[in-house]
Scaffold this motif. Structure first.
Motif, PDB file in Angstrom:
ATOM      1  N   PHE A 220       0.806  -1.212   0.000  1.00 64.70           N
ATOM      2  CA  PHE A 220       0.000   0.000   0.000  1.00 64.70           C
ATOM      3  C   PHE A 220       0.844   1.268   0.000  1.00 64.70           C
ATOM      4  CE2 PHE A 220      -2.395  -3.412   1.828  1.00 64.70           C
ATOM      5  CZ  PHE A 220      -3.643  -3.287   1.231  1.00 64.70           C
ATOM      6  N   ASN A 221       0.235   2.343  -0.492  1.00 68.08           N
ATOM      7  CA  ASN A 221       0.788   3.690  -0.402  1.00 68.08           C
ATOM      8  C   ASN A 221       0.359   4.292   0.927  1.00 68.08           C
ATOM      9  OD1 ASN A 221       1.886   3.861  -3.153  1.00 68.08           O
ATOM     10  ND2 ASN A 221      -0.264   3.759  -3.772  1.00 68.08           N
ATOM     11  N   ALA A 222       0.943   5.442   1.277  1.00 69.14           N
ATOM     12  CA  ALA A 222       0.636   6.116   2.549  1.00 69.14           C
ATOM     13  C   ALA A 222      -0.841   6.469   2.664  1.00 69.14           C
ATOM     14  CB  ALA A 222       1.504   7.360   2.703  1.00 69.14           C
ATOM     15  N   ASP A 223      -1.497   6.733   1.544  1.00 66.98           N
ATOM     16  CA  ASP A 223      -2.917   7.116   1.602  1.00 66.98           C
ATOM     17  C   ASP A 223      -3.859   5.908   1.655  1.00 66.98           C
ATOM     18  OD1 ASP A 223      -2.770   6.113  -0.979  1.00 66.98           O
ATOM     19  OD2 ASP A 223      -3.431   7.971  -1.947  1.00 66.98           O
ATOM     20  N   GLY A 224      -3.306   4.699   1.738  1.00 69.67           N
ATOM     21  CA  GLY A 224      -4.120   3.509   1.842  1.00 69.67           C
ATOM     22  C   GLY A 224      -4.495   2.870   0.507  1.00 69.67           C
ATOM     23  N   THR A 225      -4.081   3.482  -0.588  1.00 70.91           N
ATOM     24  CA  THR A 225      -4.365   2.890  -1.898  1.00 70.91           C
ATOM     25  C   THR A 225      -3.343   1.794  -2.190  1.00 70.91           C
ATOM     26  OG1 THR A 225      -3.028   4.560  -3.034  1.00 70.91           O
ATOM     27  CG2 THR A 225      -5.394   5.017  -2.815  1.00 70.91           C
ATOM     28  N   VAL A 226      -3.758   0.850  -3.033  1.00 70.09           N
ATOM     29  CA  VAL A 226      -2.900  -0.265  -3.398  1.00 70.09           C
ATOM     30  C   VAL A 226      -1.776   0.230  -4.297  1.00 70.09           C
ATOM     31  CG1 VAL A 226      -2.826  -2.463  -4.642  1.00 70.09           C
ATOM     32  CG2 VAL A 226      -4.754  -1.947  -3.137  1.00 70.09           C
ATOM     33  N   LYS A 227      -0.532  -0.175  -3.984  1.00 67.22           N
ATOM     34  CA  LYS A 227       0.623   0.143  -4.839  1.00 67.22           C
ATOM     35  C   LYS A 227       0.493  -0.573  -6.168  1.00 67.22           C
ATOM     36  CE  LYS A 227       4.657   1.341  -2.139  1.00 67.22           C
ATOM     37  NZ  LYS A 227       4.839   2.595  -2.829  1.00 67.22           N
ATOM     38  N   LYS A 228       0.855   0.100  -7.219  1.00 66.31           N
ATOM     39  CA  LYS A 228       0.823  -0.507  -8.575  1.00 66.31           C
ATOM     40  C   LYS A 228       2.123  -1.178  -8.855  1.00 66.31           C
ATOM     41  CE  LYS A 228      -3.219   1.125  -9.594  1.00 66.31           C
ATOM     42  NZ  LYS A 228      -4.315   0.334  -9.275  1.00 66.31           N
TER      43      LYS A 228
END
Length: 189
Positions: free
Chosen positions: A181-189
């Motif tokens: 995940f990224n810091a904002d909670g979105t899934v890393k690509k």
């Protein structure tokens, strides 16, 4: 003062879990998956893994988060025992095999220790390595080294979750992918 925490929802059979998203570095976050203390989750994951497991003589896991999974798999399979690679040598150990490991969830190098009495049982036998999550593969590699040191053969490597690039490996059996995940909670690509 409350802390706003993001979660990642997963489902294992009828068991749903909200995994907290935790910071590893400024640009890398993981979802914290903990089976310890969750009997329904441990039982469901053990059933699902056993359905995919090759024939084995002993299960081996690392202390501590894989213990409930190994215990439940052994119980459901009718095994009389399973092996645990410990983080510290215990007084009751008859001697130890040791290996060094550095996991993504620990801040320093650790060692894993296997009792020589367990090693004797495993010698020449088929060993199934199990863990809750495989991520970088460092803990898995340490367990593989211990199995090789004792003269046993690895018949399978299993985990409930394969995190990040571990999901692309063809040498592990797992139930579900777990993204990074990224810091904002979105899934890393």
């Amino acid at each position: 003062m409350g802390v706003c925490m993001k979660y990642y929802k997963m489902k294992f059979g009828t068991v749903e879990k909200d995994l907290p998203i935790c910071r590893i570095t400024d640009d890398l976050y993981i979802a914290g998956f903990v089976m310890l203390g969750d009997a329904p989750l441990s039982e469901e994951c053990a059933k699902q893994l056993l359905a995919k497991a090759p024939e084995y003589d002993y299960i081996l896991t690392a202390e501590a988060k894989g213990i409930t999974l190994a215990n439940e798999m052994a119980r459901l399979h009718g095994d009389r025992c399973y092996m645990i690679a410990r983080k510290y040598p215990k007084l009751y150990m008859t001697g130890v095999f040791e290996v060094t490991v550095r996991s993504i969830t620990t801040d320093k190098e650790q060692k894993l220790y296997l009792d020589t009495a367990d090693a004797e049982k495993m010698k020449g036998k088929r060993v199934l390595i199990v863990d809750d999550v495989i991520s970088t593969g460092e803990s898995l590699r340490a367990l593989e080294t211990l199995v090789e040191q004792v003269g046993a053969s690895i018949v399978g490597k299993m985990a409930v979750l394969a995190e990040g690039a571990a999901a692309d490996r063809d040498d592990i059996i797992y139930l579900q992918r777990l993204p990074l995940f990224n810091a904002d909670g979105t899934v890393k690509k």
